[in-house]
Design a protein around this motif. Structure first.
Motif, PDB file in Angstrom:
ATOM      1  N   PHE A 161       0.727  -1.170   0.077  1.00  0.00           N
ATOM      2  CA  PHE A 161       0.003  -0.026   0.060  1.00  0.00           C
ATOM      3  C   PHE A 161       0.667   1.158  -0.074  1.00  0.00           C
ATOM      4  O   PHE A 161       0.414   2.401  -0.876  1.00  0.00           O
ATOM      5  CB  PHE A 161      -0.877  -0.076   1.305  1.00  0.00           C
ATOM      6  CG  PHE A 161      -2.045  -0.993   0.991  1.00  0.00           C
ATOM      7  CD1 PHE A 161      -2.482  -1.431   0.188  1.00  0.00           C
ATOM      8  CD2 PHE A 161      -2.130  -1.744   2.413  1.00  0.00           C
ATOM      9  CE1 PHE A 161      -3.587  -2.396   0.083  1.00  0.00           C
ATOM     10  CE2 PHE A 161      -3.195  -2.515   2.373  1.00  0.00           C
ATOM     11  CZ  PHE A 161      -3.789  -2.983   1.217  1.00  0.00           C
ATOM     12  N   ASP A 164       2.406   1.933  -3.409  1.00  0.00           N
ATOM     13  CA  ASP A 164       1.393   2.442  -4.110  1.00  0.00           C
ATOM     14  C   ASP A 164       1.156   3.825  -3.899  1.00  0.00           C
ATOM     15  O   ASP A 164       0.948   4.794  -4.773  1.00  0.00           O
ATOM     16  CB  ASP A 164       0.120   1.746  -4.240  1.00  0.00           C
ATOM     17  CG  ASP A 164       0.058   0.552  -5.040  1.00  0.00           C
ATOM     18  OD1 ASP A 164       1.066   0.344  -5.999  1.00  0.00           O
ATOM     19  OD2 ASP A 164      -0.700  -0.203  -5.103  1.00  0.00           O
ATOM     20  N   SER A 381      -4.127   2.772 -14.053  1.00  0.00           N
ATOM     21  CA  SER A 381      -3.404   3.053 -12.848  1.00  0.00           C
ATOM     22  C   SER A 381      -1.986   2.271 -13.084  1.00  0.00           C
ATOM     23  O   SER A 381      -1.934   1.032 -13.754  1.00  0.00           O
ATOM     24  CB  SER A 381      -4.063   2.651 -11.736  1.00  0.00           C
ATOM     25  OG  SER A 381      -4.435   1.366 -11.863  1.00  0.00           O
ATOM     26  N   ASP A 383       0.785   0.667 -10.554  1.00  0.00           N
ATOM     27  CA  ASP A 383       0.823   0.306  -9.314  1.00  0.00           C
ATOM     28  C   ASP A 383       1.846  -0.727  -9.160  1.00  0.00           C
ATOM     29  O   ASP A 383       1.423  -1.923  -9.126  1.00  0.00           O
ATOM     30  CB  ASP A 383      -0.392  -0.164  -8.875  1.00  0.00           C
ATOM     31  CG  ASP A 383      -1.683   0.668  -8.981  1.00  0.00           C
ATOM     32  OD1 ASP A 383      -1.767   1.825  -8.603  1.00  0.00           O
ATOM     33  OD2 ASP A 383      -2.523   0.076  -9.755  1.00  0.00           O
ATOM     34  N   GLY A 385       3.151  -1.787  -6.452  1.00  0.00           N
ATOM     35  CA  GLY A 385       2.780  -2.117  -5.226  1.00  0.00           C
ATOM     36  C   GLY A 385       1.810  -3.392  -5.076  1.00  0.00           C
ATOM     37  O   GLY A 385       1.785  -4.046  -4.187  1.00  0.00           O
ATOM     38  N   LEU A 386       1.124  -3.692  -6.199  1.00  0.00           N
ATOM     39  CA  LEU A 386       0.089  -4.604  -6.224  1.00  0.00           C
ATOM     40  C   LEU A 386       0.452  -5.961  -6.098  1.00  0.00           C
ATOM     41  O   LEU A 386       0.078  -6.649  -5.427  1.00  0.00           O
ATOM     42  CB  LEU A 386      -0.588  -4.370  -7.683  1.00  0.00           C
ATOM     43  CG  LEU A 386      -2.101  -4.942  -7.602  1.00  0.00           C
ATOM     44  CD1 LEU A 386      -3.010  -4.428  -6.590  1.00  0.00           C
ATOM     45  CD2 LEU A 386      -2.840  -4.987  -9.122  1.00  0.00           C
ATOM     46  N   VAL A 389       0.843  -6.684  -2.439  1.00  0.00           N
ATOM     47  CA  VAL A 389      -0.454  -6.794  -1.781  1.00  0.00           C
ATOM     48  C   VAL A 389      -0.796  -8.302  -2.088  1.00  0.00           C
ATOM     49  O   VAL A 389      -1.475  -8.945  -0.965  1.00  0.00           O
ATOM     50  CB  VAL A 389      -1.453  -5.696  -2.296  1.00  0.00           C
ATOM     51  CG1 VAL A 389      -2.740  -6.107  -1.572  1.00  0.00           C
ATOM     52  CG2 VAL A 389      -1.022  -4.310  -2.044  1.00  0.00           C
ATOM     53  N   TYR A 390      -0.663  -8.825  -3.136  1.00  0.00           N
ATOM     54  CA  TYR A 390      -1.223  -9.993  -3.597  1.00  0.00           C
ATOM     55  C   TYR A 390      -0.363 -11.199  -2.607  1.00  0.00           C
ATOM     56  O   TYR A 390      -0.878 -12.054  -2.134  1.00  0.00           O
ATOM     57  CB  TYR A 390      -1.028 -10.598  -4.832  1.00  0.00           C
ATOM     58  CG  TYR A 390      -2.130  -9.842  -5.873  1.00  0.00           C
ATOM     59  CD1 TYR A 390      -3.500 -10.205  -5.459  1.00  0.00           C
ATOM     60  CD2 TYR A 390      -1.830  -8.957  -7.065  1.00  0.00           C
ATOM     61  CE1 TYR A 390      -4.447  -9.633  -6.373  1.00  0.00           C
ATOM     62  CE2 TYR A 390      -2.950  -8.351  -7.616  1.00  0.00           C
ATOM     63  CZ  TYR A 390      -4.129  -8.802  -7.540  1.00  0.00           C
ATOM     64  OH  TYR A 390      -5.175  -8.249  -8.193  1.00  0.00           O
TER      65      TYR A 390
ATOM     66  N   TRP B 129     -13.150 -12.285  -6.487  1.00  0.00           N
ATOM     67  CA  TRP B 129     -12.542 -11.652  -5.495  1.00  0.00           C
ATOM     68  C   TRP B 129     -13.661 -11.273  -4.459  1.00  0.00           C
ATOM     69  O   TRP B 129     -13.746 -11.397  -3.285  1.00  0.00           O
ATOM     70  CB  TRP B 129     -11.873 -10.476  -5.870  1.00  0.00           C
ATOM     71  CG  TRP B 129     -10.437 -10.606  -6.175  1.00  0.00           C
ATOM     72  CD1 TRP B 129      -9.999 -10.491  -7.309  1.00  0.00           C
ATOM     73  CD2 TRP B 129      -9.214 -10.967  -5.333  1.00  0.00           C
ATOM     74  NE1 TRP B 129      -8.705 -11.087  -7.504  1.00  0.00           N
ATOM     75  CE2 TRP B 129      -8.288 -11.350  -6.172  1.00  0.00           C
ATOM     76  CE3 TRP B 129      -9.205 -11.389  -3.933  1.00  0.00           C
ATOM     77  CZ2 TRP B 129      -7.245 -11.646  -5.545  1.00  0.00           C
ATOM     78  CZ3 TRP B 129      -7.920 -11.801  -3.567  1.00  0.00           C
ATOM     79  CH2 TRP B 129      -6.830 -12.049  -4.394  1.00  0.00           C
ATOM     80  N   ILE B 199      -8.940  -7.530   3.053  1.00  0.00           N
ATOM     81  CA  ILE B 199      -7.813  -7.506   2.011  1.00  0.00           C
ATOM     82  C   ILE B 199      -8.508  -7.818   0.762  1.00  0.00           C
ATOM     83  O   ILE B 199      -8.397  -7.257  -0.345  1.00  0.00           O
ATOM     84  CB  ILE B 199      -6.391  -8.409   2.148  1.00  0.00           C
ATOM     85  CG1 ILE B 199      -5.991  -7.867   3.610  1.00  0.00           C
ATOM     86  CG2 ILE B 199      -5.655  -8.064   1.082  1.00  0.00           C
ATOM     87  CD1 ILE B 199      -5.483  -6.505   3.713  1.00  0.00           C
ATOM     88  N   ILE B 203      -8.766  -5.666  -2.666  1.00  0.00           N
ATOM     89  CA  ILE B 203      -8.237  -5.952  -3.891  1.00  0.00           C
ATOM     90  C   ILE B 203      -9.287  -5.863  -4.825  1.00  0.00           C
ATOM     91  O   ILE B 203      -9.154  -5.422  -6.030  1.00  0.00           O
ATOM     92  CB  ILE B 203      -7.661  -7.513  -3.869  1.00  0.00           C
ATOM     93  CG1 ILE B 203      -6.417  -7.369  -3.172  1.00  0.00           C
ATOM     94  CG2 ILE B 203      -7.502  -7.924  -5.258  1.00  0.00           C
ATOM     95  CD1 ILE B 203      -5.671  -8.707  -2.799  1.00  0.00           C
ATOM     96  N   LYS B 206      -9.909  -2.377  -5.747  1.00  0.00           N
ATOM     97  CA  LYS B 206      -8.963  -1.916  -6.627  1.00  0.00           C
ATOM     98  C   LYS B 206      -9.064  -2.425  -7.998  1.00  0.00           C
ATOM     99  O   LYS B 206      -8.915  -1.573  -8.845  1.00  0.00           O
ATOM    100  CB  LYS B 206      -7.513  -2.429  -6.172  1.00  0.00           C
ATOM    101  CG  LYS B 206      -6.417  -2.021  -7.013  1.00  0.00           C
ATOM    102  CD  LYS B 206      -5.835  -0.840  -6.630  1.00  0.00           C
ATOM    103  CE  LYS B 206      -4.818  -0.255  -7.668  1.00  0.00           C
ATOM    104  NZ  LYS B 206      -4.366   1.109  -7.611  1.00  0.00           N
ATOM    105  N   GLY B 210     -10.284   1.001  -8.971  1.00  0.00           N
ATOM    106  CA  GLY B 210      -8.899   1.648  -9.349  1.00  0.00           C
ATOM    107  C   GLY B 210      -8.371   1.987  -7.908  1.00  0.00           C
ATOM    108  O   GLY B 210      -7.671   2.786  -7.950  1.00  0.00           O
ATOM    109  N   TYR B 212      -7.701   0.972  -3.594  1.00  0.00           N
ATOM    110  CA  TYR B 212      -8.075  -0.024  -2.386  1.00  0.00           C
ATOM    111  C   TYR B 212      -9.000   0.191  -1.446  1.00  0.00           C
ATOM    112  O   TYR B 212      -9.625  -0.477  -1.035  1.00  0.00           O
ATOM    113  CB  TYR B 212      -6.609  -0.227  -1.489  1.00  0.00           C
ATOM    114  CG  TYR B 212      -5.622  -0.993  -2.548  1.00  0.00           C
ATOM    115  CD1 TYR B 212      -5.581  -1.993  -2.942  1.00  0.00           C
ATOM    116  CD2 TYR B 212      -4.407  -0.011  -2.971  1.00  0.00           C
ATOM    117  CE1 TYR B 212      -4.371  -2.637  -3.672  1.00  0.00           C
ATOM    118  CE2 TYR B 212      -3.624  -0.839  -3.659  1.00  0.00           C
ATOM    119  CZ  TYR B 212      -3.438  -1.722  -3.958  1.00  0.00           C
ATOM    120  OH  TYR B 212      -2.522  -2.500  -4.839  1.00  0.00           O
TER     121      TYR B 212
END
Lengths: 457, 279
Positions: A161, A164, A381, A383, A385-386, A389-390, B129, B199, B203, B206, B210, B212
Motif C-alpha cells: 500500500f 502505491d 493506473s 501500481d 505495489g500490487l 499486496v497479492y 474476489w 484485504i 483488492i 482496486k 481502481g 484499495y
C-alpha cells in the motif's frame, strides 16, 4: 551513541504494550472519525478538516508507528523462536511441565516396554525422537510460526500500500470509438501522480502504450440505464506488441504493471460545421456525458465554434420522440436526434432538430450530424505495489490455515527406571491453549496406562 | 420453484425454533437430557435449509450474498453447519447450541421476513474476489460469533459456580479454563479470516474502481471491528486479559460487529451499496 540510541529505539518498538496502545488509539480515532463523518454531525469548513482526517500527518504517523512496532516485534519473535529451536528441552523443563505419571512393573525386559510405547505412538501416527530415556514428540512444530507468518503478511501488504501511495499514478483517458490516444500526460483528462512517481521511473513513467478503442459494448436491460458495459480495445506497446483486450467493470486489463479499468461511457455524436465557402470550421465527435443521467432526459453540451464568434449548444436524444416537447423514448440509439442551438452573444441564430444524416442551414453556415459513436472513460493506473499486496494476501491465508490446523505441542514420555518398577511420566508444553493441553495430557496418560498395563504388563 | 424455496425455508425456521426451545429448556431447567434431541432437530433443520439455499443459488445464478434474504439465510446456515461440525468433532461443543441456535433462528427468521425477490448481479460484483470476500466474511463472522458464545457460556458457568449450582447441564459443558481458551481460539481464527475478508475487499475495490480503500463508512467500520478484535488479542497477550474480562470483551466486540453489519445502513443511508446491504 548511535548504538545506545538504536538500543533504546529497539526496546521501544519491540514493546507489545506499544502495539496494544497503538491499536486501541487507532480504534478510538477511527470511531471518532466515523461518527463525525456521519452527514449532519459537522458542517461547513469543518467538513474539509474531516476530509483530510485520514490523510493527515499524525494519522499517517500512527500507522507508521504500528508498522515499525509490528516489524520489530516480528523480528524479535523470529529471534526467540530460532533460539528455542536450536536448543533441546532440558530435564528440569520436562519434570516441571504439566505432567501425569503411572507405574509399570519391571518383570519384563526394558526393550519390550520401549517397543510397546513405540507401537502406541505409531498407532497415533506421531513421529518421535528418543533421547535420555524420553520420547520427545514435537507436534505441529511449524505452527509456532503461524503468528509470524500472519504478521509478515500484514507488513508486506502495508509495504504494498505504501509503495502505491508513493510511486503510483492514475489517470483517466476519454476515448471515442476508433480513436487512438498515446500514454502521455496530454492524453489524460485527469492525472494524479504520487510524490515519488517521477523520480521512481527514469523514463518519467509514460510512453508505455497507445490505446485504441475499437468499440464500446453495452448490455441493455429491459428498462433503465445499462449497468454492464465494456470497452474492446487494442493496446500497442513501445516494443511493437499489439494486443486486443476487453476492459469490463469487473475485469480490468493488466499488462506490464499497468491496469486499465472501465469507468464511464456515453454517446459521441459527430458534428460538422462549414461556412458558406465550404470551409470546415469544426469536424469532431462530441463526447456527451450520458451514463450518469436517467433515460428520459436529453444529454447536453455547449462550446464555442473555433475561429468564429458562434456558440453551439447541443442536446442529444438517443431515441428522439415528440410528445409535448421532445424527449428520448429509451436509452438505446433507436432514433438518434440532436437539438442544435447556435448563438452569437445573446442572439439565437438558429434552434432546431437534426436526425442522424441531416444537415441544417442558417445564415452563412451549415451544421450536420453525419454519424454517431460512443466514447469510453478508462482509468489507467500504474501500481508497482500490487504484487506485494497479492503476496501478503496469500501469506495471510497461509497464516490462517496454520493457526487453525497447526497448534504446536511438545509432548514427552519419560521413563524413570527404579529397582522394581518403571515410572512413566507424561508431560509437555504448549504455547497456546494450556488448559486444553493439560486435558489432552491427562487423556493421553489414561490411554497409555491402559495400553501398557493390559496384556503383558 | 419460489414456492418450494420459501416452504423449505419455513420448515427450517420451524425446526430451528424447536431446537432453540429444547436448548433453552435445558439451560433454564438444567435438564441435559434434552441436549441430544435439540441437536437432532437442528440437524434435521439444516437439510431443508441447504435445499432452499441451493434452489436459490440456481434460480438467482449467483451465490446467496446479494440481498438480506440471501445473506441472512446464508449466515444462519454457516452458523448451524459450523456448530454441527464442531459437535461432530467433540461432543463437548453440544452446549454451544444454547447460544448458536437462538442466533441462527433469529437470522433465518429475518431472512424469511425479507423480500425474496431476485436482484441481478451488478457488473462490478462479477469477480471471484467477491466470492473470496464473502466466504471469508462468513467464516470470520461465524468464528467470532462462536467466540462470543463461548464467552457467554463462560460468564454463565462462572455465575453458577459462584452460586454453587453447577449441576446437570453445567456439568456437561467444558470447564472455565477450556471455555476461555475456546473463545480465544475462535476469536484468533475469526480475526485472521476478517483480515483476509478486508484485504480481498480492498483488492476487489482496486480491480473494480481502481482504488484499495475509500474510507466510506462500511470500510471504516469494518476496520474498526477488525481493530477491536485485534485489541482483544493484544490485550490478552500483553496484559493477560483472560477469563471474565476477556469474555465481556467478546460481547462488546460482537456489539460493534453487529452494528457494522446491520446498524450501519440505518445510520449512513445509501453508503457502500455492496453485497447484502441491498435491501
Amino acid at each position: 551513541m548511535v548504538k545506545i540510541l538504536w538500543s533504546k529505539l529497539w526496546t521501544i518498538f519491540i514493546s507489545k504494550k506499544l502495539a496494544a496502545v497503538t491499536i486501541i488509539a487507532l480504534t478510538a480515532i477511527l470511531i471518532i472519525g466515523a461518527i463525525l463523518s456521519k452527514p449532519g454531525i459537522i458542517t461547513g469548513q469543518q467538513t474539509g478538516l474531516l476530509d483530510r482526517f485520514y490523510l493527515s500527518g499524525w494519522f499517517t504517523m500512527l500507522i507508521v508507528i504500528l508498522f515499525l512496532n509490528t516489524l520489530a516485534c516480528t523480528v524479535q519473535q523470529v529471534k526467540i523462536l530460532t533460539k528455542t529451536n536450536s536448543g533441546t528441552l532440558d530435564q528440569d523443563t520436562l519434570l516441571t511441565a504439566s505432567k501425569n505419571s503411572f507405574l509399570v512393573s519391571n518383570h519384563h525386559e526394558e526393550g519390550k516396554l520401549k517397543r510397546l510405547i513405540s507401537g502406541f505412538l505409531a498407532g497415533k501416527d506421531w513421529s518421535y525422537r528418543y533421547q535420555d530415556n524420553a520420547y520427545r514428540i514435537d507436534k505441529n512444530k511449524w505452527g509456532k510460526y503461524s503468528s509470524i507468518v500472519f504478521h509478515i503478511s500484514l507488513l508486506i501488504m502495508l509495504v504494498g500500500f505504501a509503495v502505491d501511495a508513493l510511486v503510483s499514478m492514475d489517470g483517466t483517458m476519454v476515448i471515442t470509438e476508433g480513436q487512438t490516444i498515446m500514454d502521455e500526460p496530454a492524453g489524460y483528462i485527469y492525472l494524479r501522480e504520487a510524490p515519488l512517481y517521477g523520480p521512481f521511473y527514469k523514463d518519467a513513467g509514460y510512453g508505455k502504450f497507445a490505446l485504441t478503442l475499437q468499440a464500446l459494448e453495452i448490455k441493455y436491460p429491459p428498462q433503465g440505464v445499462p449497468d454492464d458495459y465494456s470497452s474492446k480495445i487494442t493496446l500497442s506497446t513501445a516494443g511493437g506488441v499489439t494486443r486486443e483486450s476487453l476492459v469490463t467493470k469487473s475485469q480490468p486489463v493488466n499488462f506490464g504493471g499497468v491496469s486499465l479499468h472501465q469507468e464511464f461511457y456515453g454517446y459521441a455524436p459527430a458534428v460538422v460545421i462549414k461556412d458558406k465557402t465550404g470551409k470546415v470550421l469544426l469536424e469532431s465527435y462530441v463526447n456527451i456525458s450520458t451514463s450518469a443521467h436517467p433515460a428520459s432526459h436529453a444529454y447536453q453540451d455547449s462550446f464555442a465554434v473555433p475561429g468564429t464568434d458562434l456558440k453551439l449548444w447541443l442536446a442529444f436524444f438517443p431515441d428522439l420522440k415528440k410528445k409535448a416537447g421532445y424527449i428520448t423514448g429509451s436509452y438505446q440509439p433507436v432514433n438518434p436526434g440532436l437539438q442544435i442551438r447556435i448563438t452569437r452573444g445573446k442572439q439565437v441564430l438558429h434552434s432546431g432538430y437534426a436526425a442522424i444524416g441531416e444537415t441544417i442551414e442558417f445564415d452563412d453556415y451549415q451544421v450536420s450530424f453525419p454519424d454517431l459513436r460512443r466514447w469510453s472513460a478508462i482509468k489507467i493506473s500504474k501500481d508497482p505495489g500490487l504484487p506485494l499486496v497479492y503476496t501478503g494476501f496469500w501469506l495471510a491465508v497461509a497464516g490462517l490455515i496454520m493457526i487453525y490446523l497447526l497448534i504446536p505441542q511438545k509432548i514427552y514420555i519419560y521413563l524413570q527406571y527404579e529397582r522394581d518398577y518403571t515410572k512413566v511420566i507424561i508431560g509437555g508444553t504448549s504455547r497456546r491453549y494450556p488448559q486444553r493441553f493439560r486435558e489432552l495430557i491427562a487423556e493421553l496418560t489414561g490411554e497409555l496406562e491402559v495400553f501398557l498395563t493390559k496384556g503383558e504388563f | 420453484m419460489l414456492k418450494l424455496e420459501v416452504i423449505l425455508f419455513w420448515v427450517a425456521v420451524g425446526l430451528y425454533a424447536g431446537s432453540t426451545l429444547l436448548y433453552l429448556y435445558s439451560l433454564v431447567y438444567g435438564r441435559d437430557k434434552y441436549l441430544r434431541p435439540a441437536t437432532r432437530v437442528a440437524l434435521s433443520g439444516i437439510v431443508p435449509h441447504s435445499a432452499a439455499l441451493i434452489i436459490r443459488w440456481v434460480r438467482a445464478g449467483h451465490g446467496p450474498y446479494l440481498t438480506y434474504y440471501e445473506s441472512f439465510g446464508a449466515f444462519s446456515w454457516f452458523a448451524v453447519a459450523f456448530f454441527l461440525y464442531l459437535q461432530y468433532r467433540n461432543l463437548k461443543f453440544r452446549s454451544l447450541g444454547i447460544v448458536v441456535m437462538p442466533l441462527s433462528f433469529i437470522m433465518i427468521g429475518l431472512a424469511v421476513l425479507s423480500s425474496p425477490d431476485i436482484l441481478p448481479l451488478p457488473a462490478t460484483f462479477a469477480t471471484y474476489w467477491l466470492i473470496v470476500h464473502v466466504i471469508f466474511a462468513m467464516i470470520g463472522y461465524g468464528a467470532t460469533v462462536l467466540a462470543t458464545a463461548f464467552g457467554i457460556l463462560y460468564l454463565l458457568k462462572q455465575r453458577k459456580q459462584q452460586q454453587g449450582q453447577e449441576g446437570g447441564f453445567w456439568q456437561r459443558i467444558p470447564g472455565l479454563g477450556s471455555l476461555d481458551e475456546l473463545s480465544y481460539q475462535n476469536l484468533a481464527f475469526g480475526f485472521i479470516a476478517l483480515t483476509i475478508m478486508i484485504i480481498a475487499g480492498a483488492i476487489w475495490a482496486k480491480r473494480s474502481w481502481g482504488r484499495y480503500w475509500g474510507w466510506d463508512p462500511i470500510e471504516t467500520w469494518s476496520l474498526i471491528s477488525w481493530l477491536v478484535y485485534g485489541s482483544y488479542l493484544h490485550l490478552r497477550i500483553t496484559y493477560r486479559w483472560k477469563g471474565t474480562r476477556a469474555a465481556w470483551f467478546t460481547i462488546f466486540a460482537l456489539v460493534v460487529l453487529v452494528f457494522h453489519l446491520f446498524g450501519l445502513n440505518l445510520v449512513y443511508q445509501g453508503s457502500h451499496a455492496g453485497v447484502w446491504l441491498i435491501k
